[in-house]
Motif scaffolding. Structure first.
Motif, PDB file in Angstrom:
ATOM      1  N   LEU A  71       0.819  -1.280  -0.033  1.00 44.26           N
ATOM      2  CA  LEU A  71      -0.078   0.077  -0.115  1.00 44.26           C
ATOM      3  C   LEU A  71       0.912   1.225  -0.025  1.00 44.26           C
ATOM      4  CD1 LEU A  71      -2.837  -1.042   2.552  1.00 44.26           C
ATOM      5  CD2 LEU A  71      -3.180  -0.069   0.155  1.00 44.26           C
ATOM      6  N   LEU A  72       1.802   1.203   0.912  1.00 44.34           N
ATOM      7  CA  LEU A  72       2.669   2.526   0.550  1.00 44.34           C
ATOM      8  C   LEU A  72       3.316   2.633  -0.399  1.00 44.34           C
ATOM      9  CD1 LEU A  72       4.420   2.026   4.534  1.00 44.34           C
ATOM     10  CD2 LEU A  72       2.827   3.850   3.624  1.00 44.34           C
ATOM     11  N   SER A  73       3.934   1.436  -1.093  1.00 47.97           N
ATOM     12  CA  SER A  73       4.444   1.697  -2.541  1.00 47.97           C
ATOM     13  C   SER A  73       3.746   2.255  -3.538  1.00 47.97           C
ATOM     14  CB  SER A  73       5.095   0.132  -3.017  1.00 47.97           C
ATOM     15  OG  SER A  73       4.119  -0.555  -3.425  1.00 47.97           O
ATOM     16  N   HIS A  75       1.404   4.442  -3.000  1.00 51.29           N
ATOM     17  CA  HIS A  75       1.388   6.149  -2.532  1.00 51.29           C
ATOM     18  C   HIS A  75       2.822   6.632  -2.669  1.00 51.29           C
ATOM     19  CE1 HIS A  75      -2.896   5.731  -1.742  1.00 51.29           C
ATOM     20  NE2 HIS A  75      -2.653   4.633  -1.275  1.00 51.29           N
ATOM     21  N   GLY A  76       3.779   5.929  -3.308  1.00 48.87           N
ATOM     22  CA  GLY A  76       5.012   6.369  -3.499  1.00 48.87           C
ATOM     23  C   GLY A  76       6.152   6.376  -2.572  1.00 48.87           C
ATOM     24  N   HIS A  77       6.073   5.545  -1.351  1.00 47.97           N
ATOM     25  CA  HIS A  77       6.963   5.123  -0.327  1.00 47.97           C
ATOM     26  C   HIS A  77       7.320   3.910  -0.408  1.00 47.97           C
ATOM     27  CE1 HIS A  77       5.852   8.790   1.656  1.00 47.97           C
ATOM     28  NE2 HIS A  77       4.636   8.667   1.210  1.00 47.97           N
ATOM     29  N   ASP A  78       8.214   3.314  -1.480  1.00 49.50           N
ATOM     30  CA  ASP A  78       8.445   1.900  -1.683  1.00 49.50           C
ATOM     31  C   ASP A  78       9.789   1.633  -0.633  1.00 49.50           C
ATOM     32  OD1 ASP A  78       8.859  -0.438  -2.516  1.00 49.50           O
ATOM     33  OD2 ASP A  78       9.032  -0.147  -4.496  1.00 49.50           O
ATOM     34  N   ILE A  79       9.254   0.979   0.161  1.00 47.91           N
ATOM     35  CA  ILE A  79      10.332   0.569   1.397  1.00 47.91           C
ATOM     36  C   ILE A  79      10.691  -0.903   1.531  1.00 47.91           C
ATOM     37  CG2 ILE A  79       9.795   2.545   2.813  1.00 47.91           C
ATOM     38  CD1 ILE A  79       8.409   0.720   4.510  1.00 47.91           C
ATOM     39  N   ARG A  80       9.948  -1.545   0.296  1.00 47.37           N
ATOM     40  CA  ARG A  80      10.092  -3.097   0.188  1.00 47.37           C
ATOM     41  C   ARG A  80      11.610  -3.369   0.082  1.00 47.37           C
ATOM     42  NH1 ARG A  80       5.768  -3.976  -4.150  1.00 47.37           N
ATOM     43  NH2 ARG A  80       6.636  -2.082  -4.856  1.00 47.37           N
ATOM     44  N   GLY A  81      12.215  -4.157   0.750  1.00 47.82           N
ATOM     45  CA  GLY A  81      13.530  -4.560   0.567  1.00 47.82           C
ATOM     46  C   GLY A  81      14.521  -3.404   1.013  1.00 47.82           C
ATOM     47  N   GLU A  82      14.218  -2.518   1.453  1.00 45.01           N
ATOM     48  CA  GLU A  82      14.972  -1.541   2.098  1.00 45.01           C
ATOM     49  C   GLU A  82      15.928  -1.920   3.353  1.00 45.01           C
ATOM     50  OE1 GLU A  82      13.576   2.410   2.931  1.00 45.01           O
ATOM     51  OE2 GLU A  82      13.062   1.660   4.948  1.00 45.01           O
ATOM     52  N   SER A  83      16.853  -1.465   3.609  1.00 47.06           N
ATOM     53  CA  SER A  83      17.487  -1.723   4.968  1.00 47.06           C
ATOM     54  C   SER A  83      18.046  -0.284   5.562  1.00 47.06           C
ATOM     55  CB  SER A  83      18.871  -2.483   4.842  1.00 47.06           C
ATOM     56  OG  SER A  83      19.710  -1.721   3.926  1.00 47.06           O
ATOM     57  N   GLN A  84      17.150   0.586   5.604  1.00 43.98           N
ATOM     58  CA  GLN A  84      17.164   2.254   6.086  1.00 43.98           C
ATOM     59  C   GLN A  84      17.073   1.767   7.547  1.00 43.98           C
ATOM     60  OE1 GLN A  84      14.997   5.178   4.341  1.00 43.98           O
ATOM     61  NE2 GLN A  84      15.357   6.383   6.071  1.00 43.98           N
ATOM     62  N   THR A  85      17.896   2.508   8.393  1.00 39.34           N
ATOM     63  CA  THR A  85      17.929   2.467   9.791  1.00 39.34           C
ATOM     64  C   THR A  85      16.775   3.521  10.374  1.00 39.34           C
ATOM     65  OG1 THR A  85      19.648   4.029  10.050  1.00 39.34           O
ATOM     66  CG2 THR A  85      20.112   1.681  10.211  1.00 39.34           C
TER      67      THR A  85
END
Length: 172
Positions: A71-73, A75-85
């Motif tokens: 859902l976030l992706s 709406h322009g917030h693709d965090i799948r697979g990220e490793s941001q702290t």
């Protein structure tokens, strides 16, 4: 066509699990590659591709955390697979405390009791974060929802690590 459209579901975090499962079974029956075994190669390839899309969409929508990320992706917030702290200092401190507590579990006098208590604590935090995520998604507070998903991913990972520790300690 996004995953929600594929399953004929309204785009949102709350989901009719029964409708999802029913539509999945119907789509799988319709596009299962075995139904196209005697079909020309092009049709077989389309069926295999479609079945893979159906499987991926179902797995994504079935899992609350994956559904939230999806859902976030959208709406322009693709965090799948990220490793941001995370930047939340309080949560970072909590992570460190949980990691220390996890390591100390193996030395507890009552290992099973300590593991159960730790699991209840982590699951309690999971429930709090999931409630917050639902609220953030409902109010379209995307940045707050992204933060909640990142925290939930950590909490899920902590639960997995707890399960591995429990398995290793009970094997002895």
């Amino acid at each position: 066509m996004n995953h929600f459209e594929l399953f004929g579901l309204p785009q949102g975090f709350p989901l009719d699990a029964a409708a999802l499962a029913d539509t999945y079974r119907r789509l799988q029956a319709q596009f299962h590659p075995d139904r196209f075994a005697a079909a020309p190669e092009g049709e077989r390839l389309i069926a295999v591709t479609r079945a893979a899309q159906i499987n991926e969409a179902y797995a994504t929508l079935k899992s609350p955390l994956r559904r939230a990320e999806y859902l976030l992706s959208l709406h322009g917030h693709d965090i799948r697979g990220e490793s941001q702290t995370l930047q939340d200092r309080t949560f970072l401190m909590q992570q460190m405390e949980w990691r220390e507590a996890l390591e100390e579990l193996r030395f507890a006098d009552d290992v099973e009791g300590a593991i159960d208590a730790f699991r209840r604590e982590i699951k309690g935090e999971h429930k709090v974060l999931m409630t917050a995520l639902e609220r953030h998604l409902a109010t379209r507070s995307w940045d707050a929802a992204v933060d909640a998903v990142r925290k939930l991913k950590f909490v899920d990972k902590m639960l997995e690590e707890l399960e591995r520790l429990e398995d290793s300690l009970l094997e002895l």
